[in-house]
Design a protein around this motif. Structure first.
Motif, short mmCIF file in Angstrom:
data_model
loop_
_atom_site.label_atom_id
_atom_site.label_comp_id
_atom_site.label_asym_id
_atom_site.label_seq_id
_atom_site.Cartn_x
_atom_site.Cartn_y
_atom_site.Cartn_z
N LYS A 12 65.28 -53.48 28.45
CA LYS A 12 66.60 -53.33 27.84
C LYS A 12 66.65 -53.93 26.44
N ALA A 13 66.00 -55.07 26.26
CA ALA A 13 65.97 -55.70 24.93
C ALA A 13 65.21 -54.82 23.95
N SER A 16 67.34 -51.89 23.04
CA SER A 16 68.40 -52.28 22.11
C SER A 16 67.86 -52.37 20.68
N VAL A 17 66.68 -52.95 20.52
CA VAL A 17 66.06 -53.04 19.19
C VAL A 17 65.76 -51.65 18.67
N ALA A 104 70.73 -58.27 30.27
CA ALA A 104 69.91 -58.71 29.14
C ALA A 104 70.77 -58.69 27.89
N TYR A 105 70.41 -59.53 26.94
CA TYR A 105 71.07 -59.56 25.64
C TYR A 105 69.99 -59.72 24.60
N CYS A 106 70.13 -59.03 23.49
CA CYS A 106 69.12 -59.10 22.44
C CYS A 106 69.66 -59.91 21.26
N LYS A 108 69.02 -61.28 17.44
CA LYS A 108 68.27 -61.00 16.21
C LYS A 108 68.32 -62.27 15.37
N THR A 131 64.50 -66.82 27.53
CA THR A 131 64.29 -66.01 26.33
C THR A 131 62.89 -65.44 26.36
N VAL A 134 60.59 -60.07 21.78
CA VAL A 134 60.51 -58.62 21.94
C VAL A 134 59.80 -57.98 20.76
N TYR A 142 63.32 -60.45 17.22
CA TYR A 142 64.20 -60.05 18.29
C TYR A 142 63.75 -60.72 19.58
N TYR A 143 64.71 -61.34 20.29
CA TYR A 143 64.45 -62.03 21.56
C TYR A 143 65.39 -61.51 22.61
#
Length: 143
Positions: A12-13, A16-17, A104-106, A108, A131, A134, A142-143
């Motif tokens: 998912k991360a 998102s990126v 999940a959350y990304c 930056k 964490t 990514v 990006y994490y």
């Protein structure tokens, strides 16, 4: 469904990126290729969750990763680093937010004036949220 929480969160991360890079009219070919490669790698690294054994052995397995439990929900507080004399990091997340378990959350993180420096940060006490790196695109991590 059917995959471990950790591998789904990484996917998912990465997704998102990739969406962020795809929507960026200024993204260069290298950034697009890196986002694609990271997304493809995350898809290939999806791990099937093990199902408990139905045999009479009395033993079973689970996909639960106790060391990576999100809990019912987690609240994250993130702030920007502003030590502007030297290298510093700017986060795209500067407000509290809530995640549901398994979400999940990304983040930056942009490194300013810090060539070859990699940001690090802590989310809560390390038990609620984990964490995972990514991607790196330019000075953005990006994490």
């Amino acid at each position: 469904d059917g995959y471990t929480d950790r591998s789904v969160a990484a996917f998912k991360a990465a997704l998102s990126v990739a969406k962020t890079v795809a929507a960026d009219a200024n993204a260069d070919e290298q950034a697009i290729a890196k986002a694609y490669t990271n997304l493809e790698e995350a898809a290939n690294n999806l791990v099937k969750a093990e199902k408990p054994s139905t045999g009479n052995s009395g033993k079973g397995s689970t996909s639960a990763n106790v060391g990576n439990a999100y809990g019912a929900a987690g609240v994250v507080s993130a702030a920007q680093g502003v030590a502007r004399q030297k290298a510093y990091v700017v986060s795209d997340t500067t407000v509290n937010f809530t995640l549901k378990g398994g979400s999940a959350y990304c983040f930056k993180m942009t490194v300013v004036n810090g060539n070859n420096m990699v940001p690090s940060f802590t989310v809560g006490n390390g038990e609620v949220l984990k964490t995972q790196f990514v991607a790196k695109i330019g000075n953005d991590y990006y994490y």
